[in-house]
Design an enzyme around this catalytic site. Structure first.
Site, mmCIF file in Angstrom:
data_model
loop_
_atom_site.group_PDB
_atom_site.id
_atom_site.type_symbol
_atom_site.label_atom_id
_atom_site.label_comp_id
_atom_site.label_asym_id
_atom_site.label_seq_id
_atom_site.Cartn_x
_atom_site.Cartn_y
_atom_site.Cartn_z
ATOM 1 N N ASP A 1 35.606 27.584 13.012
ATOM 2 C CA ASP A 1 34.806 27.112 11.873
ATOM 3 C C ASP A 1 34.125 28.268 11.155
ATOM 4 O O ASP A 1 33.810 29.286 11.762
ATOM 5 C CB ASP A 1 33.759 26.107 12.381
ATOM 6 C CG ASP A 1 33.182 25.273 11.244
ATOM 7 O OD1 ASP A 1 33.848 25.148 10.189
ATOM 8 O OD2 ASP A 1 32.066 24.752 11.408
ATOM 9 N N ASN B 1 35.223 29.395 7.814
ATOM 10 C CA ASN B 1 36.053 30.070 6.800
ATOM 11 C C ASN B 1 35.436 29.953 5.404
ATOM 12 O O ASN B 1 35.390 30.930 4.649
ATOM 13 C CB ASN B 1 37.454 29.439 6.738
ATOM 14 C CG ASN B 1 38.250 29.663 7.998
ATOM 15 O OD1 ASN B 1 37.817 30.400 8.886
ATOM 16 N ND2 ASN B 1 39.404 29.030 8.090
ATOM 17 N N HIS C 1 40.140 30.866 4.362
ATOM 18 C CA HIS C 1 41.208 30.323 5.217
ATOM 19 C C HIS C 1 42.283 31.388 5.465
ATOM 20 O O HIS C 1 42.794 31.512 6.570
ATOM 21 C CB HIS C 1 41.829 29.074 4.582
ATOM 22 C CG HIS C 1 40.864 27.935 4.449
ATOM 23 N ND1 HIS C 1 40.003 27.580 5.462
ATOM 24 C CD2 HIS C 1 40.617 27.071 3.424
ATOM 25 C CE1 HIS C 1 39.267 26.553 5.067
ATOM 26 N NE2 HIS C 1 39.612 26.227 3.842
ATOM 27 N N SER D 1 41.630 15.300 11.730
ATOM 28 C CA SER D 1 42.042 14.074 11.025
ATOM 29 C C SER D 1 41.063 13.746 9.894
ATOM 30 O O SER D 1 41.395 13.007 8.985
ATOM 31 C CB SER D 1 42.177 12.908 12.013
ATOM 32 O OG SER D 1 41.126 12.901 12.946
ATOM 33 N N LEU E 1 51.584 32.890 27.359
ATOM 34 C CA LEU E 1 50.525 32.017 26.832
ATOM 35 C C LEU E 1 51.113 30.738 26.227
ATOM 36 O O LEU E 1 52.091 30.800 25.481
ATOM 37 C CB LEU E 1 49.757 32.779 25.742
ATOM 38 C CG LEU E 1 48.726 31.974 24.948
ATOM 39 C CD1 LEU E 1 47.480 31.722 25.789
ATOM 40 C CD2 LEU E 1 48.340 32.702 23.657
ATOM 41 N N ILE F 1 31.020 18.704 18.194
ATOM 42 C CA ILE F 1 32.413 18.631 18.657
ATOM 43 C C ILE F 1 33.355 18.313 17.482
ATOM 44 O O ILE F 1 34.521 18.672 17.520
ATOM 45 C CB ILE F 1 32.560 17.532 19.752
ATOM 46 C CG1 ILE F 1 31.530 17.706 20.883
ATOM 47 C CG2 ILE F 1 33.971 17.479 20.316
ATOM 48 C CD1 ILE F 1 31.669 18.926 21.734
ATOM 49 N N GLU G 1 32.972 23.849 29.905
ATOM 50 C CA GLU G 1 31.782 24.617 29.526
ATOM 51 C C GLU G 1 31.783 24.807 28.007
ATOM 52 O O GLU G 1 32.811 25.173 27.420
ATOM 53 C CB GLU G 1 31.787 25.999 30.216
ATOM 54 C CG GLU G 1 31.655 25.932 31.714
ATOM 55 C CD GLU G 1 30.340 25.305 32.165
ATOM 56 O OE1 GLU G 1 29.303 25.569 31.523
ATOM 57 O OE2 GLU G 1 30.356 24.548 33.154
HETATM 58 C C1 IPE Z 1 36.207 21.147 12.489
HETATM 59 O O1 IPE Z 1 35.530 21.823 11.482
HETATM 60 C C2 IPE Z 1 37.687 21.132 12.218
HETATM 61 C C3 IPE Z 1 38.385 22.415 12.273
HETATM 62 C C4 IPE Z 1 37.852 23.589 12.548
HETATM 63 C C5 IPE Z 1 39.796 22.363 12.012
HETATM 64 P P1 IPE Z 1 34.865 21.068 10.257
HETATM 65 O O2 IPE Z 1 34.271 22.129 9.385
HETATM 66 O O3 IPE Z 1 35.840 20.161 9.612
HETATM 67 O O4 IPE Z 1 33.734 20.193 10.956
HETATM 68 P P2 IPE Z 1 32.437 19.495 10.338
HETATM 69 O O5 IPE Z 1 32.904 18.699 9.156
HETATM 70 O O6 IPE Z 1 31.497 20.586 9.926
HETATM 71 O O7 IPE Z 1 31.872 18.676 11.445
HETATM 72 C C1 IPE Z 2 37.217 25.827 9.262
HETATM 73 O O1 IPE Z 2 36.422 26.430 8.292
HETATM 74 C C2 IPE Z 2 38.639 25.627 8.788
HETATM 75 C C3 IPE Z 2 39.057 24.216 8.646
HETATM 76 C C4 IPE Z 2 38.294 23.191 8.870
HETATM 77 C C5 IPE Z 2 40.414 23.983 8.212
HETATM 78 P P1 IPE Z 2 35.651 25.560 7.198
HETATM 79 O O2 IPE Z 2 36.529 25.423 5.988
HETATM 80 O O3 IPE Z 2 35.169 24.284 7.770
HETATM 81 O O4 IPE Z 2 34.439 26.527 6.876
HETATM 82 P P2 IPE Z 2 32.938 26.078 6.541
HETATM 83 O O5 IPE Z 2 32.451 25.261 7.695
HETATM 84 O O6 IPE Z 2 32.982 25.313 5.259
HETATM 85 O O7 IPE Z 2 32.228 27.399 6.407
HETATM 86 MG MG MG Z 3 33.444 23.766 8.691
#
Ligand code: IPE
Ligand code: IPE
Ligand code: MG
Length: 254
Positions: free
Chosen positions: A24, A26, A41, A70, A135, A199, A211
């Site tokens: 998370d 990006n 991304h 999803s 892996l 989560i 953990e």
């Molecule tokens: C969780 O991240 C999904 C992925 C990293 C693929 P999100 O950015 O979508 O989660 P929320 O919306 O902040 O809970």
């Molecule tokens: C996670 O990064 C990548 C995906 C969910 C595909 P985000 O795009 O959720 O990045 P933030 O949370 O907006 O910074």
């Molecule tokens: Mg995010």
């Protein structure tokens, strides 16, 4: 507590066999640089390569990455399109390198929503690497923890209806066999980058005794050193699985 009592706990736990990561941050990484979210991304895909290489070098058995949830379909249409294209181009660009590194690729999630080209490529990538013994890299795409539990329940219900399974034989062990990662080692360490502590519908069933580790680092900046810090935190914890700390110590000395 003397050092000789502590050492076995750390030593037996020092390296997780199965790590799962919510990649998370990006979007925020890009926003901090006044770039479009999609630049984050693209940079995130480079971090995937770094972390996969680090796991190969550290002899980790399984790495499960949350690539697209999803719920991520709810994002702006353009961002979803770019994510899908990036998914396909990254796979195409990396498959040879992964195969040479003896990585076995697996995909989990409901792939019926993906384009036929992407579905086809997913199948080919799995087939090409299925005999690799290094892996196991699991990519969760259009995955949701609740979806996983529901698809397992549907399969179990179908087996009951067909007379292959008696409802009284349905225990958490037998139910587990229908869930997505059933044939792989238990999930030891969950890492979420980007500072959020949730989560987000990732591996709900599998996380029962995992953990949890949360990092402030935004995913595009995530490094092998960050992974080592997470593994060191893991190694310093005592996993009790419902027992007392004293029982765990005794078992380790037995
Ligand atoms: C969780 O991240 C999904 C992925 C990293 C693929 P999100 O950015 O979508 O989660 P929320 O919306 O902040 O809970
Ligand atoms: C996670 O990064 C990548 C995906 C969910 C595909 P985000 O795009 O959720 O990045 P933030 O949370 O907006 O910074
Ligand atoms: Mg995010």
């Amino acid at each position: 507590m003397s050092d000789d009592v502590q050492t076995p706990r750390v030593a037996s736990n020092w390296r997780p066999r199965h790590i799962a990561i919510v990649m998370d941050g990006n979007g925020r990484w890009a926003q901090q640089r006044s770039l479009p979210r999609t630049a984050g991304h693209r940079e995130g895909a480079k971090a995937v390569r770094r972390v996969v290489e680090a796991c190969v070098e550290r002899d980790i058995a399984v790495l499960t990455l949350f690539a697209f949830s999803s719920e991520n379909w709810c994002r702006p249409r353009r961002e979803v399109e770019i994510l899908m294209n990036l998914f396909l181009t990254t796979l195409r660009g990396e498959i040879r390198r992964l195969d040479v590194a003896n990585v076995r690729l697996r995909f989990i999630g409901d792939h019926r929503a993906f384009s036929p080209t992407l579905q086809d490529y997913i199948r080919k990538a799995e087939q090409r690497t299925m005999r690799n013994t290094g892996l196991t890299l699991v990519i969760a795409a259009n995955y949701g923890g609740r979806w996983d539990i529901v698809q397992a329940a549907k399969q179990a219900a179908a087996d009951v209806a067909a007379g292959r399974l008696s409802p009284s034989d349905l225990t958490s062990e037998t139910f587990h066999r229908y869930t997505c990662l059933a044939d792989l080692p238990e999930l030891d360490l969950f890492i979420r980058t980007g500072g959020e502590q949730r989560i987000s519908n990732f591996l709900l069933w599998q996380l029962a005794y995992t953990e949890l580790y949360f990092s402030e680092r935004l995913w595009p900046d995530y490094s092998a050193g960050d992974l080592d810090a997470a593994c060191a935190a893991f190694a310093s914890r005592q996993r009790r699985f419902g027992q007392t700390g004293e029982q765990v110590m005794q078992d380790q000395h037995a």
